[in-house]
Design a protein around this motif. Sequence first.
Motif, mmCIF file in Angstrom:
data_model
loop_
_atom_site.group_PDB
_atom_site.id
_atom_site.type_symbol
_atom_site.label_atom_id
_atom_site.label_comp_id
_atom_site.label_asym_id
_atom_site.label_seq_id
_atom_site.Cartn_x
_atom_site.Cartn_y
_atom_site.Cartn_z
ATOM 1 N N ILE A 1 0.835 -1.203 0.000
ATOM 2 C CA ILE A 1 0.000 0.000 0.000
ATOM 3 C C ILE A 1 0.870 1.254 0.000
ATOM 4 C CG2 ILE A 1 -1.593 1.368 1.415
ATOM 5 C CD1 ILE A 1 -2.876 -1.320 2.246
ATOM 6 N N VAL A 2 1.925 1.250 0.813
ATOM 7 C CA VAL A 2 2.827 2.404 0.879
ATOM 8 C C VAL A 2 3.527 2.612 -0.461
ATOM 9 C CG1 VAL A 2 4.949 3.292 1.922
ATOM 10 C CG2 VAL A 2 3.176 2.289 3.368
ATOM 11 N N ILE A 3 3.982 1.522 -1.076
ATOM 12 C CA ILE A 3 4.648 1.628 -2.384
ATOM 13 C C ILE A 3 3.679 2.184 -3.432
ATOM 14 C CG2 ILE A 3 5.661 0.284 -4.274
ATOM 15 C CD1 ILE A 3 6.823 -1.588 -2.079
ATOM 16 N N ALA A 4 2.439 1.723 -3.398
ATOM 17 C CA ALA A 4 1.433 2.227 -4.338
ATOM 18 C C ALA A 4 1.183 3.716 -4.106
ATOM 19 C CB ALA A 4 0.141 1.440 -4.178
ATOM 20 N N TYR A 5 1.154 4.105 -2.842
ATOM 21 C CA TYR A 5 0.969 5.523 -2.479
ATOM 22 C C TYR A 5 2.096 6.375 -3.059
ATOM 23 C CZ TYR A 5 1.076 9.586 0.706
ATOM 24 O OH TYR A 5 1.132 10.851 1.241
ATOM 25 N N LEU A 6 3.330 5.918 -2.887
ATOM 26 C CA LEU A 6 4.488 6.640 -3.427
ATOM 27 C C LEU A 6 4.446 6.686 -4.949
ATOM 28 C CD1 LEU A 6 7.466 5.373 -1.236
ATOM 29 C CD2 LEU A 6 6.495 7.670 -1.283
ATOM 30 N N ALA A 7 4.073 5.564 -5.568
ATOM 31 C CA ALA A 7 4.030 5.505 -7.024
ATOM 32 C C ALA A 7 3.024 6.500 -7.583
ATOM 33 C CB ALA A 7 3.672 4.083 -7.479
ATOM 34 N N ILE A 8 1.895 6.644 -6.902
ATOM 35 C CA ILE A 8 0.882 7.595 -7.358
ATOM 36 C C ILE A 8 1.460 9.010 -7.368
ATOM 37 C CG2 ILE A 8 -1.288 8.729 -6.703
ATOM 38 C CD1 ILE A 8 -2.234 5.960 -5.728
ATOM 39 N N ILE A 9 2.164 9.366 -6.293
ATOM 40 C CA ILE A 9 2.727 10.713 -6.198
ATOM 41 C C ILE A 9 3.827 10.929 -7.239
ATOM 42 C CG2 ILE A 9 4.012 12.323 -4.731
ATOM 43 C CD1 ILE A 9 2.610 11.070 -2.333
ATOM 44 N N LYS A 10 4.761 9.983 -7.299
ATOM 45 C CA LYS A 10 5.927 10.156 -8.176
ATOM 46 C C LYS A 10 5.556 10.046 -9.660
ATOM 47 C CE LYS A 10 8.873 10.344 -4.696
ATOM 48 N NZ LYS A 10 9.625 11.578 -4.359
ATOM 49 N N ILE A 11 4.833 8.997 -9.992
ATOM 50 C CA ILE A 11 4.533 8.749 -11.408
ATOM 51 C C ILE A 11 3.517 9.750 -11.938
ATOM 52 C CG2 ILE A 11 3.597 7.094 -13.060
ATOM 53 C CD1 ILE A 11 4.735 4.861 -11.277
ATOM 54 N N SER A 12 2.436 9.951 -11.193
ATOM 55 C CA SER A 12 1.431 10.907 -11.672
ATOM 56 C C SER A 12 2.004 12.316 -11.697
ATOM 57 C CB SER A 12 0.184 10.867 -10.790
ATOM 58 O OG SER A 12 0.445 11.372 -9.493
ATOM 59 N N GLY A 13 2.881 12.631 -10.723
ATOM 60 C CA GLY A 13 3.507 13.949 -10.721
ATOM 61 C C GLY A 13 4.362 14.168 -11.953
ATOM 62 N N ALA A 14 5.143 13.145 -12.320
ATOM 63 C CA ALA A 14 5.998 13.260 -13.503
ATOM 64 C C ALA A 14 5.170 13.334 -14.781
ATOM 65 C CB ALA A 14 6.961 12.074 -13.565
ATOM 66 N N LEU A 15 4.140 12.485 -14.872
ATOM 67 C CA LEU A 15 3.327 12.453 -16.081
ATOM 68 C C LEU A 15 2.502 13.729 -16.254
ATOM 69 C CD1 LEU A 15 2.025 8.759 -16.027
ATOM 70 C CD2 LEU A 15 3.809 9.736 -17.485
ATOM 71 N N ILE A 16 1.866 14.148 -15.176
ATOM 72 C CA ILE A 16 1.014 15.340 -15.262
ATOM 73 C C ILE A 16 1.865 16.591 -15.459
ATOM 74 C CG2 ILE A 16 -0.611 16.803 -13.983
ATOM 75 C CD1 ILE A 16 -1.614 14.212 -12.631
ATOM 76 N N GLY A 17 2.992 16.671 -14.709
ATOM 77 C CA GLY A 17 3.883 17.814 -14.871
ATOM 78 C C GLY A 17 4.477 17.870 -16.263
ATOM 79 N N GLY A 18 4.850 16.703 -16.810
ATOM 80 C CA GLY A 18 5.395 16.659 -18.166
ATOM 81 C C GLY A 18 4.369 17.033 -19.206
ATOM 82 N N TRP A 19 3.135 16.535 -19.024
ATOM 83 C CA TRP A 19 2.063 16.864 -19.970
ATOM 84 C C TRP A 19 1.770 18.367 -19.978
ATOM 85 C CZ3 TRP A 19 -2.826 18.846 -18.639
ATOM 86 C CH2 TRP A 19 -3.733 18.944 -19.710
ATOM 87 N N ALA A 20 1.851 18.985 -18.776
ATOM 88 C CA ALA A 20 1.561 20.415 -18.672
ATOM 89 C C ALA A 20 2.801 21.275 -18.914
ATOM 90 C CB ALA A 20 0.986 20.722 -17.297
ATOM 91 N N ASP A 21 3.957 20.604 -19.135
ATOM 92 C CA ASP A 21 5.222 21.314 -19.322
ATOM 93 C C ASP A 21 5.543 22.198 -18.123
ATOM 94 O OD1 ASP A 21 7.563 21.897 -20.672
ATOM 95 O OD2 ASP A 21 6.716 23.628 -21.715
ATOM 96 N N GLU A 22 5.351 21.626 -16.922
ATOM 97 C CA GLU A 22 5.656 22.319 -15.672
ATOM 98 C C GLU A 22 6.561 21.436 -14.831
ATOM 99 O OE1 GLU A 22 4.951 25.284 -14.695
ATOM 100 O OE2 GLU A 22 3.419 25.949 -16.095
ATOM 101 N N ASP A 23 7.596 22.027 -14.223
ATOM 102 C CA ASP A 23 8.482 21.231 -13.379
ATOM 103 C C ASP A 23 8.925 21.979 -12.124
ATOM 104 O OD1 ASP A 23 10.151 23.105 -14.463
ATOM 105 O OD2 ASP A 23 11.578 21.680 -15.337
ATOM 106 N N ASP A 24 8.214 23.046 -11.749
ATOM 107 C CA ASP A 24 8.575 23.769 -10.532
ATOM 108 C C ASP A 24 7.324 24.311 -9.859
ATOM 109 O OD1 ASP A 24 7.849 26.314 -11.704
ATOM 110 O OD2 ASP A 24 9.763 26.272 -12.776
ATOM 111 N N THR A 25 7.513 24.960 -8.719
ATOM 112 C CA THR A 25 6.389 25.511 -7.961
ATOM 113 C C THR A 25 6.463 27.033 -7.892
ATOM 114 O OG1 THR A 25 7.634 25.263 -5.898
ATOM 115 C CG2 THR A 25 6.184 23.446 -6.532
#
Length: 278
Positions: free
Chosen positions: A29-53
Amino acid sequence: MAEYVAPRHEAPPPAVTGRRLSYLAFAVIVIAYLAIIKISGALIGGWADEDDTLTTRGVVFTMLIPLGLSVIFTYGVVAALGWWRPVMKDDRPVNRWVWVVPAILLGAILLGINYSALAEKGWLFVVCLLIATQFVGWGEEGMFRGIGVTVLRRHGLREGQVALWSSLVFGVVHLSNAFTGGGASAIAQAIIVSLAGYFFYLTRRVSGSNALNSVTHGLFDFSLLSGSVILLDQQAYPGTFAPLLAYPVLAIILLVKRRHIEPAPSPAADGGTVTSHA
């Protein structure tokens, strides 16, 4: 006839409800939780062409959306397990002086927020960052102080072991930052985060729920980000040192008072004093 009277600080143990969760299942469950944050963050940030805050748009696509998904996952797991009560409520009280922990954290938060810099960013940026950091707080506290603490307790660990292992797991999970640009500094971060995990664990216990530690966790991250070079793209805000100084201050207090965290057992609990009725 002698009648046992339970001490005031002892609440009757809640009935064990919901599913049982093994350590291996919790790790998955913890690994899945981390994967959601890391993978979705990379995919969504890449799709939106954003990489900072640095912008409102950047906060939305690199933080708010991925973290929102992780919160949905966390409390979806809680619902599936039938663990709402043990996750959201804590029936293991500590002595009242432990309120100093959330009090010091709150003071550090108020001192650490860079109000003027946030004002320059605009209200929409502030709202998005505040929501995103609350997602951090509610997600991580739900996963590690909520589900994690409940798993350890249901496996019969003593409360000192629950505090230790839930905090260590919280720190170890942050070693994943070493693979996403954190480098060797991720080790130091993991140690500091483990300590923070213990502070949030005590906040959960003294408040009797998983809400105050979740809100405090989110505000603490909001405070740190508001004064960091990551957010401001300029020199760091001096007030950032207030949240950082809270760690050693609390560590010293808890080291000195470590034997006075748990309520003292009553004579009745030790098999001594009872009340008698004719």
